[in-house]
Design a protein around this motif. Structure first.
Motif, short mmCIF file in Angstrom:
data_model
loop_
_atom_site.label_atom_id
_atom_site.label_comp_id
_atom_site.label_asym_id
_atom_site.label_seq_id
_atom_site.Cartn_x
_atom_site.Cartn_y
_atom_site.Cartn_z
N TYR A 154 45.84 37.81 38.41
CA TYR A 154 47.23 38.11 38.75
C TYR A 154 47.26 38.84 40.08
O TYR A 154 46.39 39.67 40.37
CB TYR A 154 47.90 38.97 37.66
CG TYR A 154 48.02 38.27 36.34
CD1 TYR A 154 49.15 37.53 36.03
CD2 TYR A 154 46.99 38.35 35.39
CE1 TYR A 154 49.26 36.88 34.81
CE2 TYR A 154 47.09 37.70 34.17
CZ TYR A 154 48.23 36.96 33.89
OH TYR A 154 48.33 36.31 32.67
N GLU A 155 48.23 38.54 40.90
CA GLU A 155 48.42 39.23 42.16
C GLU A 155 49.89 39.22 42.52
O GLU A 155 50.66 38.39 42.01
CB GLU A 155 47.59 38.59 43.28
CG GLU A 155 47.91 37.13 43.50
CD GLU A 155 46.94 36.47 44.47
OE1 GLU A 155 47.38 35.55 45.19
OE2 GLU A 155 45.76 36.85 44.49
N LEU A 156 50.29 40.13 43.36
CA LEU A 156 51.70 40.18 43.76
C LEU A 156 52.05 38.91 44.53
O LEU A 156 51.28 38.45 45.38
CB LEU A 156 51.97 41.41 44.63
CG LEU A 156 51.81 42.77 43.96
CD1 LEU A 156 52.06 43.88 44.96
CD2 LEU A 156 52.76 42.92 42.77
N ALA A 157 53.21 38.35 44.22
CA ALA A 157 53.68 37.19 44.97
C ALA A 157 53.83 37.58 46.44
O ALA A 157 54.25 38.70 46.75
CB ALA A 157 55.01 36.70 44.41
N PRO A 158 53.49 36.69 47.36
CA PRO A 158 53.58 37.05 48.79
C PRO A 158 55.00 37.37 49.25
O PRO A 158 55.19 38.11 50.20
CB PRO A 158 53.02 35.82 49.50
CG PRO A 158 53.15 34.70 48.52
CD PRO A 158 52.98 35.33 47.18
#
Length: 583
Positions: A262-266
């Motif tokens: 999971y990662e922050l949406a750009p």
């Protein structure tokens, strides 16, 4: 890609919506010979899947989180106001009572979801899955998750909860005793432990199954329950036990990638449109699935025309007509105006959260690579000055017929994807609601077949909750609180903070998460609801004053923290002898 929901409309009633006791003869007479019985679900894995899918349908129908339940969460905070029936409970007026239908509907459907989940938990393992244990575990994990979610919703909104601990087998099983909140928390969190053990990680669900729950969703909700339990019970219960360590552990597993990537949406705006839902959004952990369907817009589960859309009435811009509109309270607008990024521009998150006049001098617009100012677009691609032509005294919605809107500076944008199609007549012309006319009015008078998924839990929330838990004494994991908060701020091009306090986290939650259904419960668990509402009512004469004289008489302590138990439940359940305080 969304979960394929069209099967749900015909299955929703099979689980049974009846929650009150009735004589067995009426149960027999009510059987529809053309409708499959619950037992037919559990003869094949496909049947079990249908039963699981029906839980998602209960949650997403407009009678639950599609309209009634969602507005209860979105409007009850201090961020905004609504003149819709669905938002009335959040206006703290005369309609906040035990017989109001938008309170009763999600209450009923959450218990129905819990009953359906219990059926699956007890029966699914009896089906031959031909050795596909992973699929069986996934279905069982979904059942545990949604049973926990249903009870979580009931507990944080209604306080008095009569848990569905086993599959209802007779009319007497639908009348249960309320249990102590500590026992209900234990039940919820035990279910989430099972869910986390059984559910697959991100990537297992593909194609039309994208959006089904995973281990990370169970861990995230578990951590949230630890945070809510700690705060709510310390202020309104009898327990002083804290669970910050446990919460930080659950959040840390997600942030460290142990439960999937999971990662922050750009782009912050990706969290509020249709184009970046489910696997198209690396930030999303739990999405409530909605379909924007211009043909199936009915509200009642089980009907051929029933829909599973996120109903935008109550959030639409002023000009849509009474019963459709929503506005942001002015303090929130002011808070965003004060938030300036590293380039001297207004916080980019304001442009996904609110609809406002972006030509005002206090708004510092961003520019593209060619130096062109990036304007805020409303419905139909119109800018503010096109929707609301300026007047000499223009401060807010001065040209709108609803004079109660005039003192507000901004409308609600979050959760409304203006690129979606609007409802039309048979000949393709826009369908109005009997109000207004003309090109501009047609734009915001139309009800929308809104299919935007509600990102109920996303990674930014987990970063901020993790930081809060550590600042409250939890053992620090891989990240410091400042690193976690700065992850969120960096996406918005905000300057890093060298150190963070709890007040910093609370402020960041306003900028990042307003109008996502968290604010009321944040104030509840921090013990700040009453003081915050009293402060805003004293500072702003328009605060929560958007409907009629009967609305918002002030926040009443030891009453408005909870919703009333619906009158039908009070009348049919002999174990509930008193309603929540003040009702």
């Amino acid at each position: 890609m969304k979960i394929n929901y069209r099967i749900f409309a015909t299955l929703l009633l099979a689980g049974g919506l009846t929650l009150q006791s009735c004589d067995s003869v009426f149960d027999d007479l009510a059987i529809n010979p053309n409708q499959p019985s619950m037992k037919t679900y559990f003869s094949t894995p496909e049947g079990v899947n249908d039963a699981v899918m029906t839980m998602y349908g209960y949650i997403s129908t407009q009678r639950c989180l599609g309209a009634s339940g969602s507005k209860t969460q979105l409007i009850r905070g201090d961020e905004g106001n609504s003149n819709s029936d669905y938002g009335k409970p959040g206006m703290f007026g005369e309609d906040l009572n035990s017989s109001f239908y938008t309170i009763e509907q999600p209450y009923t459907l959450m218990y129905t979801t819990a009953s359906q989940a219990s059926y699956i938990i007890e029966e699914a393992s009896k089906v031959d899955f031909s050795g596909n244990t992973q699929l069986l575990n996934a279905y069982m994990g979904e059942a545990y998750f949604w049973r926990a979610f249903a009870h979580y919703y009931l507990l944080v909104n209604f306080r008095q909860v009569s848990p569905v601990r086993q599959m209802p087998r007779g009319s007497e099983d639908y009348v249960r005793k309320p249990e102590d909140p500590e026992a209900v928390w234990d039940f919820i969190q035990d279910d989430l432990k099972h869910a986390k053990e059984l559910l697959p990680v991100k990537g297992y669900w593909t194609g039309n199954n994208q959006g089904r729950v995973t281990k990370a969703a169970a861990a995230a909700l578990q951590g949230i329950c630890y945070m809510y339990r700690t705060g709510i019970e310390s202020h309104y219960g009898t327990s002083t036990k804290t669970y910050y360590n446990e919460a930080a552990t659950e959040f840390g597993e997600i942030l460290d990638g142990k439960l999937g990537t999971y990662e922050l949406a750009p782009d912050y705006s990706w969290n509020f449109d249709v184009a970046h839902e489910n696997d198209a959004n690396p930030e999303s952990i739990l999405e409530i699935q909605f379909l924007g369907d211009v043909n199936n817009t009915g509200f009642n589960p089980g009907l051929a025309t029933s829909g599973l859309a996120f109903d935008s009435r109550g959030l639409m811009l002023p000009g849509a007509g009474v019963g459709y509109e929503g506005v942001a309270n002015n303090w929130l607008y002011n808070e965003f105006v004060k938030s300036i990024d590293k380039d001297g521009c207004t916080d980019i998150r304001m442009f996904s959260t609110l609809m406002f006049d972006d030509l005002k001098p206090e708004i510092k617009l961003h520019t593209d690579a060619e130096g062109n100012k990036q304007r805020l677009e409303g419905p139909g691609g119109f800018h503010w000055e096109q929707l609301y032509p300026a007047t000499a005294s223009a401060e807010g919605f001065q040209t709108v017929a609803n004079t109660l809107a005039h003192s507000f500076k901004a409308g609600i944008k979050k959760g409304l994807d203006y690129s979606l199609p609007m409802l039309t007549n048979a000949d393709g012309t826009p369908k109005l609601n009997g109000v207004g006319g003309g090109t501009k009015e047609m734009v915001y008078n139309q009800p929308r077949a809104n299919g935007v998924n509600w990102r109920y839990i996303r990674l930014a929330d987990i970063y901020l909750l993790y930081a809060e838990a550590v600042l409250n004494g939890a053992t620090q994991g891989t990240l410091t609180p400042a690193q976690a908060v700065n992850k969120v701020r960096e996406r918005a091009n905000m300057a890093d903070l060298s150190q963070v306090t709890l007040e910093d986290v609370k402020h960041e939650r306003v900028l990042e998460l307003s109008f996502e259904g968290h604010r009321f419960y944040d104030l509840l668990r921090w013990g700040e609801l009453s003081s915050r509402f009293q402060q805003l009512a004293a500072e702003d004469p328009s605060f929560k004053k958007f409907v009629s004289a009967s609305d918002f008489k002030g926040f009443v302590s030891n009453k408005h923290e909870w919703l009333p138990i619906p009158i039908n439940e009070m009348n049919s359940n002999p174990y509930i002898t008193t309603n929540n305080p003040g009702y």
